[in-house]
Design a protein around this motif. Structure first.
Motif, PDB file in Angstrom:
ATOM      1  N   THR A 121      75.104  61.759  63.634  1.00 62.83           N
ATOM      2  CA  THR A 121      75.645  60.496  63.121  1.00 62.83           C
ATOM      3  C   THR A 121      75.599  59.402  64.180  1.00 62.83           C
ATOM      4  N   GLN A 122      76.033  59.735  65.386  1.00 64.26           N
ATOM      5  CA  GLN A 122      76.036  58.757  66.469  1.00 64.26           C
ATOM      6  C   GLN A 122      74.628  58.291  66.801  1.00 64.26           C
ATOM      7  N   ALA A 123      73.679  59.229  66.845  1.00 64.41           N
ATOM      8  CA  ALA A 123      72.303  58.868  67.161  1.00 64.41           C
ATOM      9  C   ALA A 123      71.712  57.962  66.086  1.00 64.41           C
ATOM     10  N   ALA A 124      71.979  58.282  64.821  1.00 66.00           N
ATOM     11  CA  ALA A 124      71.454  57.462  63.723  1.00 66.00           C
ATOM     12  C   ALA A 124      72.011  56.044  63.798  1.00 66.00           C
ATOM     13  N   GLU A 125      73.303  55.917  64.071  1.00 62.89           N
ATOM     14  CA  GLU A 125      73.913  54.599  64.190  1.00 62.89           C
ATOM     15  C   GLU A 125      73.346  53.835  65.385  1.00 62.89           C
ATOM     16  N   ARG A 126      73.172  54.524  66.494  1.00 64.29           N
ATOM     17  CA  ARG A 126      72.638  53.889  67.709  1.00 64.29           C
ATOM     18  C   ARG A 126      71.208  53.400  67.476  1.00 64.29           C
ATOM     19  N   LEU A 127      70.377  54.224  66.887  1.00 68.41           N
ATOM     20  CA  LEU A 127      68.979  53.857  66.664  1.00 68.41           C
ATOM     21  C   LEU A 127      68.858  52.707  65.667  1.00 68.41           C
ATOM     22  N   SER A 128      69.712  52.698  64.653  1.00 70.84           N
ATOM     23  CA  SER A 128      69.708  51.596  63.701  1.00 70.84           C
ATOM     24  C   SER A 128      70.122  50.298  64.386  1.00 70.84           C
ATOM     25  N   ARG A 129      71.142  50.383  65.216  1.00 69.93           N
ATOM     26  CA  ARG A 129      71.624  49.203  65.945  1.00 69.93           C
ATOM     27  C   ARG A 129      70.547  48.636  66.867  1.00 69.93           C
ATOM     28  N   LEU A 130      69.700  49.524  67.401  1.00 66.13           N
ATOM     29  CA  LEU A 130      68.636  49.105  68.310  1.00 66.13           C
ATOM     30  C   LEU A 130      67.334  48.774  67.573  1.00 66.13           C
ATOM     31  N   ASP A 131      67.387  48.768  66.222  1.00 74.37           N
ATOM     32  CA  ASP A 131      66.258  48.369  65.382  1.00 74.37           C
ATOM     33  C   ASP A 131      65.079  49.341  65.418  1.00 74.37           C
ATOM     34  N   TYR A 132      65.388  50.642  65.501  1.00 76.77           N
ATOM     35  CA  TYR A 132      64.348  51.653  65.318  1.00 76.77           C
ATOM     36  C   TYR A 132      64.411  52.096  63.859  1.00 76.77           C
ATOM     37  N   HIS A 133      63.394  51.761  63.098  1.00 75.88           N
ATOM     38  CA  HIS A 133      63.427  52.001  61.655  1.00 75.88           C
ATOM     39  C   HIS A 133      62.406  53.040  61.192  1.00 75.88           C
ATOM     40  N   ASN A 134      61.681  53.656  62.113  1.00 76.22           N
ATOM     41  CA  ASN A 134      60.723  54.696  61.743  1.00 76.22           C
ATOM     42  C   ASN A 134      61.196  56.070  62.214  1.00 76.22           C
ATOM     43  N   ILE A 135      62.518  56.237  62.248  1.00 74.96           N
ATOM     44  CA  ILE A 135      63.129  57.511  62.629  1.00 74.96           C
ATOM     45  C   ILE A 135      64.099  57.933  61.519  1.00 74.96           C
ATOM     46  N   GLU A 136      63.959  59.163  61.058  1.00 71.87           N
ATOM     47  CA  GLU A 136      64.896  59.718  60.082  1.00 71.87           C
ATOM     48  C   GLU A 136      65.540  60.952  60.682  1.00 71.87           C
ATOM     49  N   ILE A 137      66.860  61.023  60.590  1.00 72.61           N
ATOM     50  CA  ILE A 137      67.620  62.101  61.222  1.00 72.61           C
ATOM     51  C   ILE A 137      68.354  62.908  60.154  1.00 72.61           C
ATOM     52  N   ARG A 138      68.362  64.218  60.330  1.00 74.66           N
ATOM     53  CA  ARG A 138      69.095  65.097  59.434  1.00 74.66           C
ATOM     54  C   ARG A 138      69.822  66.159  60.240  1.00 74.66           C
ATOM     55  N   THR A 139      71.001  66.550  59.782  1.00 73.85           N
ATOM     56  CA  THR A 139      71.738  67.645  60.409  1.00 73.85           C
ATOM     57  C   THR A 139      71.272  68.961  59.805  1.00 73.85           C
ATOM     58  N   ASP A 140      70.693  69.815  60.655  1.00 77.91           N
ATOM     59  CA  ASP A 140      70.194  71.102  60.164  1.00 77.91           C
ATOM     60  C   ASP A 140      69.831  71.981  61.347  1.00 77.91           C
ATOM     61  N   ASP A 141      69.569  73.235  61.050  1.00 84.27           N
ATOM     62  CA  ASP A 141      69.135  74.211  62.048  1.00 84.27           C
ATOM     63  C   ASP A 141      67.648  74.003  62.322  1.00 84.27           C
ATOM     64  N   GLY A 142      67.320  73.657  63.556  1.00 82.84           N
ATOM     65  CA  GLY A 142      65.936  73.353  63.902  1.00 82.84           C
ATOM     66  C   GLY A 142      64.984  74.517  63.779  1.00 82.84           C
ATOM     67  N   HIS A 143      65.500  75.734  63.795  1.00 77.85           N
ATOM     68  CA  HIS A 143      64.617  76.897  63.642  1.00 77.85           C
ATOM     69  C   HIS A 143      63.882  76.868  62.305  1.00 77.85           C
ATOM     70  N   ARG A 144      64.478  76.198  61.320  1.00 74.42           N
ATOM     71  CA  ARG A 144      63.855  76.139  59.998  1.00 74.42           C
ATOM     72  C   ARG A 144      62.882  74.975  59.859  1.00 74.42           C
ATOM     73  N   GLY A 145      62.901  74.060  60.819  1.00 75.47           N
ATOM     74  CA  GLY A 145      62.049  72.879  60.712  1.00 75.47           C
ATOM     75  C   GLY A 145      62.499  71.981  59.579  1.00 75.47           C
ATOM     76  N   TRP A 146      61.567  71.130  59.140  1.00 77.69           N
ATOM     77  CA  TRP A 146      61.847  70.185  58.052  1.00 77.69           C
ATOM     78  C   TRP A 146      60.644  70.230  57.111  1.00 77.69           C
ATOM     79  N   PRO A 147      60.587  71.258  56.250  1.00 76.13           N
ATOM     80  CA  PRO A 147      59.366  71.523  55.474  1.00 76.13           C
ATOM     81  C   PRO A 147      58.977  70.410  54.514  1.00 76.13           C
ATOM     82  N   GLU A 148      59.947  69.594  54.069  1.00 75.47           N
ATOM     83  CA  GLU A 148      59.636  68.560  53.083  1.00 75.47           C
ATOM     84  C   GLU A 148      58.583  67.561  53.572  1.00 75.47           C
TER      85      GLU A 148
END
Length: 225
Positions: A121-148
Motif C-alpha cells: 500500500t505504501q509503495a503504491a501511494e508513493r509511486l503514484s505521488r511521484l507520477d509513476y503510472h506504468n507500475i501495478e502492485i498486488r499483494t501476493d506470494d511471489g512464488h506463484r508469480g502473476w500469471p494473468e
C-alpha cells in the motif's frame, strides 16, 4: 549537498561495476540504466530519519524487517535484465518501490508483487505521488508469480529464494531473463542470471555472492508480520 551525494553514489556504482567485472562480466552498466539511477529520487523511498543515508552504497531498513537494496545491486540487477522500452517486467518483492521505479524508466510496464500488505500500500501511494503510472502492485506470494499478465520479458526477484520457483520459470517468455538471489538466511547467497532461449531451454549462471532478506510464503489470508 543532495546533488553531491547523488554524484558520489553514481561514481561508487561505476567503481563497484569495475571491481566485480570478473564475476558479472560487466565492467560498466548501460547508459540508460545509469540515467534511471540518476533520475529516480532514492531519498523518496527511504524513511525520513534515514534521508541523510539515502545515497550511501548500502541497504537500508524500510520497516517490517525489509530493506531497500544497495544502489550498486539495484543497478546490476537492472542491467542484467537488459531492459527495453517495449518490454513488460515482473518484480517479486516491491518493498519501498525503488526498484520498480528504476524499471519504470526503462520498460513499458512493471508488475510488482509484495507479500506484506502495508508495504504494498505504501509503495503504491508513493509511486503514484511521484507520477509513476506504468507500475501495478498486488499483494501476493511471489512464488506463484502473476500469471494473468504472463509471459514476461524479464523477471527480477529482490529477496532470496531457496530455489528457483517453477511458476516464475513458466511465466518467463522465451528469450527472457530472470535475475534472482538464491540461498538461505545466514549463509552465502548467490545472484543468478537465468536465461530461457527461444526453444524454452533454461540456463543459469552464478554471478556474485549477495545478502538479501528471505523470500517468504504465506497462506492465502496474508497478514502483516
Amino acid at each position: 549537498m543532495r546533488a553531491l551525494k547523488l554524484r558520489e553514489m553514481l561514481q561508487t556504482i561505476e567503481q563497484e561495476a569495475r571491481l566485480t567485472a570478473s564475476r558479472t562480466g560487466r565492467s560498466s552498466f548501460a547508459p540508460q540504466v545509469m540515467r534511471a539511477m540518476k533520475l529516480v529520487p532514492r531519498d523518496a523511498f527511504v524513511p525520513l530519519e534515514l534521508h541523510s543515508q539515502a545515497f550511501v552504497n548500502g541497504p537500508l531498513p524500510i520497516g517490517q524487517g525489509q530493506t531497500i537494496s544497495q544502489p550498486y545491486i539495484v543497478a546490476l540487477m537492472t542491467d542484467l535484465l537488459e531492459p527495453q522500452l517495449t518490454q513488460t517486467i515482473l518484480e517479486i518483492g516491491t518493498g519501498s518501490g525503488y526498484q520498480a521505479a528504476i524499471l519504470a524508466q526503462l520498460v513499458q510496464q512493471v508488475y510488482s508483487l509484495e507479500i506484506i500488505p502495508s508495504l504494498a500500500t505504501q509503495a503504491a501511494e508513493r509511486l503514484s505521488r511521484l507520477d509513476y503510472h506504468n507500475i501495478e502492485i498486488r499483494t501476493d506470494d511471489g512464488h506463484r508469480g502473476w500469471p494473468e499478465h504472463a509471459p514476461y520479458d524479464g523477471i527480477i526477484v529482490t529477496a532470496a529464494a531457496t530455489h528457483l520457483p517453477q511458476a516464475l520459470l513458466e511465466q518467463l517468455k522465451p528469450g527472457g531473463r530472470l535475475v534472482i538471489p538464491i540461498g538461505l538466511p545466514g549463509i552465502t547467497q548467490e545472484l543468478l542470471l537465468v536465461e530461457k532461449n527461444l526453444q524454452g531451454d533454461i540456463t543459469t549462471q552464478d554471478l556474485l555472492s549477495v545478502v538479501f532478506v528471505p523470500m517468504t510464503s504465506d497462506p492465502p489470508n496474508i497478514r502483516d508480520r
